[in-house]
Design a protein around this motif. Structure first.
Motif, PDB file in Angstrom:
ATOM      1  N   LEU A 520      76.727  -8.468  18.922  1.00 48.87           N
ATOM      2  CA  LEU A 520      76.971  -7.975  20.275  1.00 48.87           C
ATOM      3  C   LEU A 520      76.990  -6.449  20.278  1.00 48.87           C
ATOM      4  CD1 LEU A 520      77.587  -9.336  23.036  1.00 48.87           C
ATOM      5  CD2 LEU A 520      80.010  -8.912  22.582  1.00 48.87           C
ATOM      6  N   PHE A 521      76.392  -5.871  21.314  1.00 46.92           N
ATOM      7  CA  PHE A 521      76.492  -4.433  21.559  1.00 46.92           C
ATOM      8  C   PHE A 521      76.992  -4.261  22.981  1.00 46.92           C
ATOM      9  CE2 PHE A 521      75.196  -0.316  23.011  1.00 46.92           C
ATOM     10  CZ  PHE A 521      75.354   0.504  21.916  1.00 46.92           C
ATOM     11  N   VAL A 522      78.129  -3.568  23.135  1.00 49.50           N
ATOM     12  CA  VAL A 522      78.749  -3.345  24.443  1.00 49.50           C
ATOM     13  C   VAL A 522      78.836  -1.851  24.677  1.00 49.50           C
ATOM     14  CG1 VAL A 522      80.806  -3.645  25.848  1.00 49.50           C
ATOM     15  CG2 VAL A 522      80.034  -5.500  24.367  1.00 49.50           C
ATOM     16  N   ALA A 541      70.893  -1.476  16.029  1.00 48.85           N
ATOM     17  CA  ALA A 541      71.208  -0.226  16.711  1.00 48.85           C
ATOM     18  C   ALA A 541      70.153   0.073  17.778  1.00 48.85           C
ATOM     19  CB  ALA A 541      71.282   0.917  15.713  1.00 48.85           C
ATOM     20  N   PRO A 542      70.549   0.472  19.002  1.00 50.43           N
ATOM     21  CA  PRO A 542      69.582   0.804  20.056  1.00 50.43           C
ATOM     22  C   PRO A 542      68.829   2.098  19.720  1.00 50.43           C
ATOM     23  CG  PRO A 542      71.758   0.315  20.962  1.00 50.43           C
ATOM     24  CD  PRO A 542      71.927   0.496  19.498  1.00 50.43           C
ATOM     25  N   PRO A 553      73.664   6.027  16.310  1.00 52.49           N
ATOM     26  CA  PRO A 553      74.473   5.680  15.127  1.00 52.49           C
ATOM     27  C   PRO A 553      75.453   4.551  15.457  1.00 52.49           C
ATOM     28  CG  PRO A 553      74.426   8.069  15.478  1.00 52.49           C
ATOM     29  CD  PRO A 553      73.854   7.445  16.709  1.00 52.49           C
ATOM     30  N   CYS A 554      75.551   3.570  14.560  1.00 55.40           N
ATOM     31  CA  CYS A 554      76.433   2.422  14.790  1.00 55.40           C
ATOM     32  C   CYS A 554      77.248   2.125  13.540  1.00 55.40           C
ATOM     33  CB  CYS A 554      75.617   1.181  15.167  1.00 55.40           C
ATOM     34  SG  CYS A 554      74.839   1.299  16.806  1.00 55.40           S
ATOM     35  N   THR A 579      66.840  10.331  29.539  1.00 57.13           N
ATOM     36  CA  THR A 579      66.854   9.551  28.303  1.00 57.13           C
ATOM     37  C   THR A 579      66.979   8.054  28.614  1.00 57.13           C
ATOM     38  OG1 THR A 579      67.833  11.370  27.086  1.00 57.13           O
ATOM     39  CG2 THR A 579      68.035   9.174  26.115  1.00 57.13           C
ATOM     40  N   THR A 580      66.219   7.252  27.887  1.00 62.88           N
ATOM     41  CA  THR A 580      66.256   5.795  28.043  1.00 62.88           C
ATOM     42  C   THR A 580      66.924   5.164  26.826  1.00 62.88           C
ATOM     43  OG1 THR A 580      64.235   5.769  29.369  1.00 62.88           O
ATOM     44  CG2 THR A 580      64.877   3.699  28.322  1.00 62.88           C
ATOM     45  N   ILE A 581      67.940   4.334  27.073  1.00 66.71           N
ATOM     46  CA  ILE A 581      68.596   3.573  26.002  1.00 66.71           C
ATOM     47  C   ILE A 581      67.855   2.241  25.893  1.00 66.71           C
ATOM     48  CG2 ILE A 581      70.763   2.650  25.126  1.00 66.71           C
ATOM     49  CD1 ILE A 581      72.200   4.485  27.137  1.00 66.71           C
ATOM     50  N   PHE A 582      67.208   2.009  24.755  1.00 64.13           N
ATOM     51  CA  PHE A 582      66.415   0.785  24.546  1.00 64.13           C
ATOM     52  C   PHE A 582      67.182  -0.148  23.608  1.00 64.13           C
ATOM     53  CE2 PHE A 582      63.032  -1.538  22.151  1.00 64.13           C
ATOM     54  CZ  PHE A 582      62.624  -2.329  23.227  1.00 64.13           C
TER      55      PHE A 582
END
Length: 657
Positions: A520-522, A541-542, A553-554, A579-582
């Motif tokens: 999960l990524f929140v 990582a996105p 960084p995750c 900026t786009t978070i993918f």
């Protein structure tokens, strides 16, 4: 080929015959393999003995000639040291060195500068054999001159300094001697001894050169096998003899390894440089070969004989092919005989097969042939009769099962529709919203899948998540629905992603009896400032696609559902306008084509770079490019995992902030 396989599968007689022949073939192959192993070792040992004998003969011949050079030089040195004050006699001694020794190339008796006051700075009694042309009278003539001059200051030459500084006899590295008057050149090596006066000081050096052309011809002619060849290297590894004349003097044995590293050739070169002797099996110039090597006397050179493995074992391979052919013919004849015998015994079985085919076509009341046999075929006939009575009952049950399957498929289709309906479908775009654009897609590998994504707005903040449930199918889809519902419930009361994930983990872990989990990524994006708080639970990582391509960084947190007491970490980053978070699941990076190659992160980065270069980093465009790239890569291969992607582009300008 498929027709042959189908024929074998239909014919029991053929299969039984093949089994017997295969068993016989295994016995033959085992025996022949043992004999082949023993014979191969014997052939290999014979090749080693032959090559070793040739190397020993060549080495003894070289040592004999070199010993003759050393003895002749040492005797002349004795004469020079007995009469050091008569310069004219040095010419006689120098000429005498070459007079009775056909293998000598040149000789010189060189003295220290100004040793003879009346002779000037240089005095070197130099004699050289002049080779006559082939069309002239046989024999060589000797030219003797004073060899020192301003253009040739011999006391600075390697052969002079080596003997003088070492204070003992030594052989030089082979070199090309060029004679300007005649325009000829020859490969030579020199034996040098210091001349010591009565006062113990070095007064000069006596030097005798030995032509290596005869040695080159001798080594080149050594061919134990039709395609074998020989080579010789000097102390530094330089080729002095090689079948490729362009490599002589110009390349070393290590030259090839500079472009294509080869530890086997490097080890061979070092062993020959150290003056070792032995044998190595290696791939040389793309051919499996045996290499036999040995040093040549005191020259510092080493000779090697390269024998291709195909040549060494050519006779053995020919015999093996002949024996193999005989065995194959015998096995085929055996197969033919067994098939004919077995086919005759199986005629009643074929009648039974035809009756069974009639029943299989739907005529369940067809009469089976009555076989008056008590063997296995007779027992099979009775079994078919019993089976015929059971088929009608089976068909009724099959109809009921088919109806149930249709109902289950309909329910799964409805479940898929419900699952997809739980995901957001109204994606905010400009001009509906001028601070953020969002687009996402989910393609399940089966009718229902285990991937999820979700987002919503609260208090001018964007709450979003993406996840991947372990497993596939209905269990994963139920787990996905529960996870998405818990995210909505928890995030409605919590503002920090780490608290949201920690609470979700505790809830899911306590009810997780099937030991499933979800990566999960929140994230929580402040739409006023562009500040992003996020928490990653074992997810990919996105990517940030903006002024460049970078990976967010995750921390290394475990997926949700394992340990209820786990405390997840909070991270944050500043998202700049444009900026786009993918975000994506591993169904993107692990998408496989027909040859089981994965799409991998490198290709994801390449597509992102392409999108950025063409100004297509908007969410819908970026996901469309990524989807096309995956589709082209996978081709006709079956989708192996759920594929989910979500892109979030932050648009608020710095002035608005």
């Amino acid at each position: 080929m498929s027709k042959i396989v189908a024929y074998i599968r239909r014919k029991l007689s053929v299969r039984v015959g093949l089994m017997v022949v295969v068993f016989a073939a295994v016995i033959f192959v085992t025996a022949l393999s043992f004999l082949s192993y023993q014979a191969r070792n014997a052939v290999r040992q014979e090749a080693i003995s032959r090559a070793t004998l040739i190397l020993d003969k060549t080495s003894l011949r070289v040592e004999g000639i070199m010993n003759r050079v050393e003895v002749a030089t040492h005797m002349t040195k004795w004469l020079v040291e007995r009469h050091p004050d008569n310069p004219d006699s040095m010419m006689v001694y120098s000429r005498g060195l070459l007079a009775n020794t056909p293998d000598f190339y040149n000789a010189s008796i060189a003295f220290e500068p100004n040793y003879f006051k009346d002779k000037g700075l240089y005095y070197s009694a130099y004699s050289k054999k002049l080779r006559r042309r082939r069309d002239s009278v046989a024999g060589d003539s000797i030219r003797t001159i004073q060899g020192g001059s301003d253009s040739y200051q011999y006391f600075y030459m390697d052969w002079y300094l080596m003997a003088k500084l070492l204070g003992r006899p030594s052989w030089t590295e082979p070199y090309i001697d060029y004679d300007a008057p005649s325009g000829t050149s020859e490969m030579v090596t020199s034996y040098c001894e210091p001349l010591v006066g009565n006062n113990g000081q070095v007064m000069g050096v006596i030097n005798t050169s030995l032509s290596l052309n005869w040695l080159s011809q001798l080594i080149t002619s050594v061919r134990p096998y039709p395609h074998s060849f020989s080579m010789m290297i000097g102390r530094g590894g330089t080729y002095l003899v090689h079948p490729d004349s362009t490599k002589i003097i110009r390349e070393t044995i290590f030259t090839h390894t500079l472009e294509q590293p080869d530890t086997a050739i490097t080890a061979l070169g070092h062993a020959m440089q150290r003056g070792e002797e032995g044998m190595k099996r290696m791939n040389l110039y793309g051919i499996e070969s045996y290499v036999f090597y040995k040093p040549l006397g005191h020259t510092g050179c080493s000779m090697a004989i390269v024998c291709p493995e195909s040549d060494v074992f050519s006779g053995f391979n020919k015999l093996r092919r002949t024996v193999t052919a005989i065995v194959m013919v015998s096995l085929l004849l055996m197969l033919y005989v067994f098939i004919r015998v077995i086919s005759h015994e199986l005629k009643p079985l074929r009648r039974l097969v035809k009756g069974a085919e009639t029943i299989a076509s739907g005529q369940f009341d067809a009469q089976l042939p009555e076989l008056q046999r008590i063997d296995e075929i007779g027992q099979l006939s009775h079994s078919f009769a019993d089976m015929q009575q059971s088929i009608v009952k089976y068909m009724d049950e099959l109809q009921d099962t088919t109806a149930q399957k249709t109902s289950i498929e309909r329910d799964i289709h409805i479940a898929s529709s419900i699952q997809m309906g739980m995901l957001p479908t109204n994606f905010p775009t400009y001009p509906d919203r001028d601070d953020v654009q969002i687009f996402a897609s989910l393609v399940p590998a089966k009718e229902v899948g285990g991937d999820l994504f979700d987002f919503y707005f609260r208090d001018e903040k964007l709450y979003f998540c993406i996840g991947d449930v372990s497993g596939k199918g209905v269990p994963a889809s139920l787990f996905m629905a529960v996870t998405r519902s818990i995210f909505r419930t928890v995030s409605a009361h919590e503002t920090m992603p780490d608290c949201i994930v920690t609470a979700m983990n505790k809830t899911i872990a306590e009810m997780n009896k099937r030991y499933m989990f979800v990566t999960l990524f929140v994230g929580v994006l402040d739409l006023h400032t562009g500040h992003l708080h996020y928490c990653n639970a074992g997810h990919d990582a996105p990517l940030l696609v903006g002024q460049g391509i970078s990976e967010l960084p995750c921390d290394s947190n475990i997926p949700v559902g394992f340990r209820p007491q786990w405390q997840y970490t909070l991270q944050e980053a500043q998202i700049f306008p444009g900026t786009t978070i993918f975000l994506f699941t591993d169904g993107l990076t692990e998408a496989m084509n027909a040859v089981k190659e994965q799409f991998q992160m490198a290709r994801v980065n390449d597509v992102a770079v392409q999108a950025l270069a063409h100004g297509e980093q908007q969410p819908r465009q970026l996901i469309a490019l990524m989807t096309d790239a995956v589709s082209q890569f996978v081709g006709d291969a079956e989708q192996s995992d759920d594929l989910t992607m979500m892109a979030i582009q932050y648009l608020r300008s710095q002035e608005e902030q």
